[in-house]
Design a protein around this motif. Structure first.
Motif, PDB file in Angstrom:
ATOM      1  N   LEU A   1      10.830   3.415   1.323  1.00 19.47           N
ATOM      2  CA  LEU A   1       9.807   3.743   0.331  1.00 19.47           C
ATOM      3  C   LEU A   1       9.349   5.197   0.453  1.00 19.47           C
ATOM      4  O   LEU A   1       9.096   5.854  -0.549  1.00 19.47           O
ATOM      5  CB  LEU A   1       8.597   2.819   0.480  1.00 19.47           C
ATOM      6  CG  LEU A   1       8.769   1.391  -0.002  1.00 19.47           C
ATOM      7  CD1 LEU A   1       7.617   0.516   0.476  1.00 19.47           C
ATOM      8  CD2 LEU A   1       8.881   1.350  -1.525  1.00 19.47           C
ATOM      9  N   LEU A   2       9.266   5.688   1.670  1.00 21.18           N
ATOM     10  CA  LEU A   2       8.721   7.025   1.913  1.00 21.18           C
ATOM     11  C   LEU A   2       9.774   8.136   1.869  1.00 21.18           C
ATOM     12  O   LEU A   2       9.424   9.311   1.892  1.00 21.18           O
ATOM     13  CB  LEU A   2       8.008   7.057   3.256  1.00 21.18           C
ATOM     14  CG  LEU A   2       6.691   6.298   3.297  1.00 21.18           C
ATOM     15  CD1 LEU A   2       6.273   6.022   4.732  1.00 21.18           C
ATOM     16  CD2 LEU A   2       5.619   7.075   2.555  1.00 21.18           C
ATOM     17  N   HIS A   3      11.052   7.795   1.784  1.00 19.96           N
ATOM     18  CA  HIS A   3      12.083   8.813   1.980  1.00 19.96           C
ATOM     19  C   HIS A   3      12.046   9.952   0.955  1.00 19.96           C
ATOM     20  O   HIS A   3      12.486  11.050   1.242  1.00 19.96           O
ATOM     21  CB  HIS A   3      13.475   8.173   2.042  1.00 19.96           C
ATOM     22  CG  HIS A   3      14.155   8.019   0.723  1.00 19.96           C
ATOM     23  ND1 HIS A   3      13.902   6.960  -0.130  1.00 19.96           N
ATOM     24  CD2 HIS A   3      15.070   8.796   0.103  1.00 19.96           C
ATOM     25  CE1 HIS A   3      14.640   7.105  -1.208  1.00 19.96           C
ATOM     26  NE2 HIS A   3      15.363   8.206  -1.092  1.00 19.96           N
TER      27      HIS A   3
ATOM     28  N   GLU B   1       5.984  14.667   7.230  1.00 15.52           N
ATOM     29  CA  GLU B   1       4.604  15.087   7.512  1.00 15.52           C
ATOM     30  C   GLU B   1       3.619  14.254   6.716  1.00 15.52           C
ATOM     31  O   GLU B   1       2.578  13.855   7.238  1.00 15.52           O
ATOM     32  CB  GLU B   1       4.436  16.573   7.198  1.00 15.52           C
ATOM     33  CG  GLU B   1       5.204  17.469   8.145  1.00 15.52           C
ATOM     34  CD  GLU B   1       5.258  18.930   7.684  1.00 15.52           C
ATOM     35  OE1 GLU B   1       4.661  19.251   6.636  1.00 15.52           O
ATOM     36  OE2 GLU B   1       5.913  19.726   8.364  1.00 15.52           O
ATOM     37  N   ILE B   2       3.923  13.989   5.460  1.00 11.21           N
ATOM     38  CA  ILE B   2       3.047  13.164   4.624  1.00 11.21           C
ATOM     39  C   ILE B   2       2.968  11.741   5.174  1.00 11.21           C
ATOM     40  O   ILE B   2       1.898  11.161   5.270  1.00 11.21           O
ATOM     41  CB  ILE B   2       3.545  13.173   3.158  1.00 11.21           C
ATOM     42  CG1 ILE B   2       3.369  14.560   2.547  1.00 11.21           C
ATOM     43  CG2 ILE B   2       2.816  12.113   2.330  1.00 11.21           C
ATOM     44  CD1 ILE B   2       4.133  14.757   1.260  1.00 11.21           C
ATOM     45  N   ALA B   3       4.116  11.201   5.549  1.00 11.49           N
ATOM     46  CA  ALA B   3       4.152   9.840   6.075  1.00 11.49           C
ATOM     47  C   ALA B   3       3.371   9.725   7.381  1.00 11.49           C
ATOM     48  O   ALA B   3       2.700   8.716   7.621  1.00 11.49           O
ATOM     49  CB  ALA B   3       5.598   9.411   6.301  1.00 11.49           C
TER      50      ALA B   3
ATOM     51  N   LYS C   1       0.836  -1.206   0.000  1.00  9.17           N
ATOM     52  CA  LYS C   1       0.000   0.000   0.000  1.00  9.17           C
ATOM     53  C   LYS C   1       0.873   1.260   0.000  1.00  9.17           C
ATOM     54  O   LYS C   1       0.586   2.226  -0.712  1.00  9.17           O
ATOM     55  CB  LYS C   1      -0.931  -0.023   1.212  1.00  9.17           C
ATOM     56  CG  LYS C   1      -2.026   0.981   1.169  1.00  9.17           C
ATOM     57  CD  LYS C   1      -3.033   0.753   2.285  1.00  9.17           C
ATOM     58  CE  LYS C   1      -4.149   1.762   2.178  1.00  9.17           C
ATOM     59  NZ  LYS C   1      -5.196   1.532   3.152  1.00  9.17           N
ATOM     60  N   ILE C   2       1.923   1.262   0.803  1.00 10.59           N
ATOM     61  CA  ILE C   2       2.845   2.399   0.842  1.00 10.59           C
ATOM     62  C   ILE C   2       3.500   2.580  -0.526  1.00 10.59           C
ATOM     63  O   ILE C   2       3.578   3.704  -1.042  1.00 10.59           O
ATOM     64  CB  ILE C   2       3.916   2.214   1.942  1.00 10.59           C
ATOM     65  CG1 ILE C   2       3.278   2.294   3.332  1.00 10.59           C
ATOM     66  CG2 ILE C   2       5.026   3.256   1.809  1.00 10.59           C
ATOM     67  CD1 ILE C   2       4.202   1.841   4.456  1.00 10.59           C
ATOM     68  N   ALA C   3       3.970   1.487  -1.122  1.00 11.84           N
ATOM     69  CA  ALA C   3       4.634   1.566  -2.425  1.00 11.84           C
ATOM     70  C   ALA C   3       3.693   2.128  -3.482  1.00 11.84           C
ATOM     71  O   ALA C   3       4.081   3.003  -4.268  1.00 11.84           O
ATOM     72  CB  ALA C   3       5.144   0.183  -2.836  1.00 11.84           C
TER      73      ALA C   3
END
Length: 92
Positions: free
Chosen positions: A68-70, A89-91, A12-14
């Motif tokens: 993944l979020l970096h 903040e988004i993460a 889901k994150i990807a």
């Protein structure tokens, strides 16, 4: 609704990161953003993160989520040097 498994959460994150990179890049007028290159960069970071997590005994799924979020905010308007803070903040 049952909670997501760690693998489902990573998928889901990807999907979120890849879609967001493409959407933000499509909004940009210049040709600077290249979401395909950035996605490949993120996958390379994930490979290195996994190796480091294994070597250090870290939680691999958590490390991969961070990898993944970096760069999730790298194409956002403004100074790209601050994309780490916006990405956090988004993460969150």
């Amino acid at each position: 609704m049952s909670p997501l498994s760690p693998n489902q959460r990573l998928e889901k994150i990807a999907a979120f990161v890849q879609a967001r990179l493409k959407a933000i890049a499509a909004e940009q007028k210049d040709e600077r953003p290249n979401p395909d290159y950035r996605w490949q960069h993120i996958l390379r970071v994930c490979n290195y993160g996994k190796l480091l997590a294994e070597a250090e005994g870290a939680n691999i799924k958590r490390v991969l989520a961070g990898c993944l979020l970096h760069d999730v905010a790298v194409f956002d308007p403004g100074d790209s040097r601050d994309h780490g803070r916006r990405g956090a903040e988004i993460a969150h």
